[in-house]
Design an enzyme around this catalytic site. Structure first.
Site, mmCIF file in Angstrom:
data_model
loop_
_atom_site.group_PDB
_atom_site.id
_atom_site.type_symbol
_atom_site.label_atom_id
_atom_site.label_comp_id
_atom_site.label_asym_id
_atom_site.label_seq_id
_atom_site.Cartn_x
_atom_site.Cartn_y
_atom_site.Cartn_z
ATOM 1 N N GLU A 1 45.557 35.577 54.489
ATOM 2 C CA GLU A 1 45.860 36.637 53.531
ATOM 3 C C GLU A 1 44.782 37.705 53.355
ATOM 4 O OE1 GLU A 1 48.678 34.662 50.178
ATOM 5 O OE2 GLU A 1 46.729 33.706 50.438
ATOM 6 N N ARG B 1 47.839 36.083 39.851
ATOM 7 C CA ARG B 1 46.897 36.401 40.929
ATOM 8 C C ARG B 1 46.645 37.898 41.028
ATOM 9 N NH1 ARG B 1 44.531 34.000 45.812
ATOM 10 N NH2 ARG B 1 45.251 31.930 45.211
#
Length: 772
Positions: free
Chosen positions: A723, A320
């Site tokens: 997030e 990621r």
């Protein structure tokens, strides 16, 4: 029919967190509040005092002689498989057999009548070992020939080499980005109650009940149906309870089954910090090519991560990081490589953003480098490199960006924050202020939403309607303070057209919803909200059919509205209607299910559509530094964030505010430090500094982009919020960079690693003042 009466607590309205009053009055029950049954025991971990060694023996004589000690658990007591690796790589033993791999590694557990007895007795074991060389950071590990803990990833598009060869402007740099401790208010805890046969019930603080269930079953050597895991709520998680609770659940369950007594394990804060993983620190090398206008032509970067002694979730975390190494910017030619390095430290794990923030800050540093090299305002360089909508819209992993709203969002924040005028004023201030220097930065974020492990993008829910009209809601997500339960209950209330107060939210348990995914990746509401809605729609379909047949009306004439059901010309209160449905033997319960559409990912090729959609945001921060001490303050921050059509604006705004402050802390005050012996020395609130209320921006303006609506069919067209706003704290870091650069009249981009502690700021100022 006119809707003249509305329900209380519908979606898209401000509803207080369902446990808010309990939180502030001490009425919220956590795992540690559960009353212990008679005869309950306590466990405590015995840990290593060396970073790397060959383990020869452990003498427990003094431990077992201690009054109140019942026994000791070691690797010999594992009835099943001695492994708690979340990725099933068999590289993370409950207790090691022959090799110690980090300072503070759990080696055994003491079981005693009280926690204090167990804790003190754990220090009495005599451990014999042969010390081995150790490596603590990723570069040190690479130089020592350490392996990757999991397969690295490469993302590539275009042709980097020719672009580099023809470069008019090229910058190479290295940046170190520190890790971060989760610092949840409630530490790790597990409480296991043995049952008959193979059964065991585990109460714990986890974001992933199904994983805890499977890990306990795996270690005990029993099927998953013998293990029940319950979670009512957590006192914070931030990713630190996604896989790290495995150890505590397993130890409690092993001890409970061995002694046939309930067992609780709760480490103190020091041991919680030394024995559990954190955000990955990275060493990022970048090579960027750009034209004279500052538009990027090619990027090559490598991301070396301190992963710790085992893989844990380091593979997807470093993946990621690469997925977000572009942030909001189009790279015509790009090559990105991850290096998930094994180190002799605790295995790092998930943390809010899951590697994404480390990728984003690398992109922002390159933008800053280009701006200083070309003499431009960094915001102009950012805007020149934004993803397009019709072209210049393909990511390094070959997903097309179809939903970018950055031009409008950043443009609006630029205007409402008065960025341009304030930047001019700051430059003028710095010219006349020899000691105090100011800086300002406006930074964007583009964050992909979905688990990159595609199979996790599914959820289940269970909804009961009782014959009195009250509603019971259960789903696979976990509540850690973020308001997930409140939002899902709002969805259910609106679907049934009843007041929020009619919905009873119950604990997450593997007994009701099986095979759940972690509450992580900002997907909790997306997944569980849709699953709950699916369950409600099934029940409503049965109710509509019942009403249509019994009142002889068309299904279209059956309308749920404001705590009533309209059936043709007749109007019944909801609870009266439900009672009649019950008497007619209508099934009033349903299990719902949802899986995210459109996503796919081929890791071997580095291509696919790993994300269902993107969430966007931007922040503008102004800081002041003291060039004599390196100390600083955040004077003002303006945030504009995209949450789609918000399910609950007040909860979403709270998430944005909290994420910003936590992200700011990661990049400023929160420093993890290991000494040469491999000991984590920042292992308590006394040595590890999270932001205080006094550290927040003096002026803090947070606004949701209320004009945004998710173009994908998410729950009520909302977007994830957990997030993405974490990365808005990068604006503080880049504002500090500008303030530092002012001491040398902005001639170069300062060398500033993260976190930018006052010491690092002071050293960066000194380097520029000395021409180094």
């Amino acid at each position: 029919m006119k809707d003249t009466v509305s329900i209380v607590g519908a979606a898209h309205t401000d509803v207080n967190h369902d446990s808010a009053i309990k939180h502030v009055t001490g009425g919220a029950d956590y795992t540690d509040d559960i009353a212990l049954p008679q005869g309950a025991l306590h466990a405590y971990l015995g840990v290593s005092d060396v970073a790397h060694a060959k383990l020869h023996s452990i003498d427990f004589a003094k431990v077992l002689e201690t009054p109140g000690v019942v026994g000791v658990l070691t690797t010999d007591d594992v009835p099943g498989i001695n492994d708690i690796s979340p990725t099933h790589l068999n590289d993370e033993p409950v207790f090691p057999t022959d090799t110690i791999q980090f300072h503070g590694q759990p080696l055994f557990a003491v079981i005693a009548e009280t926690r204090d007895i167990a804790r003190r007795a754990a220090e009495l074991a005599e451990i014999k070992y042969e010390t081995l060389p150790h490596a603590l950071d990723p570069i040190e590990a690479q130089n020592a020939g350490y392996p990757h803990v999991t397969a690295p990833l490469k993302l590539e598009r275009g042709d980097v080499a020719p672009a580099q060869a023809a470069a008019h402007n090229r910058i190479r740099g290295r940046m170190r980005v520190g890790g971060q401790d989760h610092m949840y208010l409630e530490g790790h805890i597990a409480f296991a109650i043995p049952g008959e046969d193979d059964d065991v019930v585990v109460h714990c603080s986890t974001q992933h009940p199904s994983e805890a269930q499977h890990m306990v079953a795996h270690v005990l050597g029993v099927p998953s149906n013998a293990v029940v895991v319950n979670v009512r709520r957590m006192g914070g998680g931030f990713g630190g309870k996604e896989s790290q609770m495995n150890l505590f659940c397993v130890v409690a369950a092993m001890a409970a089954k061995k002694w046939n007594r309930a067992v609780k394990i709760r480490p103190d804060r020091d041991q919680d910090m030394t024995a559990t993983g954190k955000r990955h620190d990275f060493v990022i090398d970048y090579d960027v090519v750009f034209d004279n206008a500052g538009r990027i032509q090619a990027v090559e970067s490598s991301f070396a991560a301190r992963c710790g002694f085992s893989a844990d979730l380091s593979g997807p975390v470093t993946d990621r990081a690469l997925f977000h190494a572009d942030n909001a910017y189009f790279y015509p030619n790009v090559r990105l490589n991850s290096h998930p390095m094994k180190t002799n430290t605790v295995s790092n794990t998930a943390f809010r953003g899951f590697g994404g923030p480390q990728g984003v800050i690398a992109a922002e540093r390159m933008i800053e480098e280009i701006a200083y090299a070309t003499g431009q305002d960094p915001l102009d360089v950012r805007k020149a490199n934004f993803y397009g909508t019709e072209d210049r819209n393909v990511t390094p992993y070959h997903q097309v960006v179809e939903d970018s709203i950055l031009d409008r969002l950043v443009g609006e924040l630029e205007e409402t924050s008065d960025y341009r005028q304030r930047r001019q004023d700051i430059i003028a201030f710095n010219q006349s202020s020899p000691i105090l220097k100011k800086g300002i930065a406006l930074t964007p974020v583009k964050f992909g939403i979905s688990f990159t492990a595609t199979w996790y993008n599914q959820a289940g829910a269970l909804v009961h309607v009782y014959k009195d009209g009250s509603i019971h809601l259960n789903h696979g997500g976990t509540e850690m303070g973020q308001g997930l339960n409140t939002k899902v209950a709002q969805v259910v209330a609106e679907a049934f057209q009843v007041d929020f107060s009619r919905i009873k939210i119950t604990k997450t348990t593997t007994e009701k919803v099986p095979n759940t995914s972690a509450t992580a990746a900002s997907s909790g509401t997306d997944l569980n909200g849709m699953a709950a809605l699916n369950a409600v729609e099934q029940i409503k379909e049965r109710l509509v059919k019942f009403a249509s047949e019994n009142w002889d009306v068309s299904p279209e004439q059956v309308i749920f509205l404001a705590n009533h059901v309209h059936i043709g010309e007749e109007v019944l209160p909801f609870d009266a209607f439900i009672k009649q449905a019950y008497l007619a033997r209508v099934h009033l319960s349903a299990t719902g299910f949802y899986k995210t559409p459109k996503i796919h990912w081929d890791r071997d090729k580095g291509q696919g559509r790993p994300f269902y959609y993107y969430a966007y945001g931007a922040s503008c921060s102004e800081v002041t530094i003291d060039t004599l001490t390196g100390e600083y303050r955040v004077d003002r921050t303006d945030v504009l964030h995209d949450v789609g059509r918000s399910l609950n604006p007040v909860l979403d705004k709270g998430q944005v505010e909290g994420a910003f402050v936590q992200g700011m802390g990661w990049l400023t005050t929160e420093e993890l430090w290991w000494d040469d012996a491999g000991r984590l020395r920042t292992h308590a609130p006394s040595t590890y500094k999270i932001p205080l209320a006094s550290d927040r921006p003096r002026v803090f303006n947070v606004k949701l982009a209320d004009w945004s609506e998710n173009r994908e069919l998410t729950i009520k067209r909302s977007k994830a919020v957990g997030e993405p706003p974490f990365m808005l704290g990068i604006s503080v870091f880049e504002a500090l960079s500008m303030a530092v650069a002012s001491v040398a009249d902005y001639r170069e981009c300062p060398r500033l690693d993260a976190p930018a502690t006052p010491e690092r700021v002071l050293m960066a100022v000194a380097r520029l003042q000395n021409g180094a």
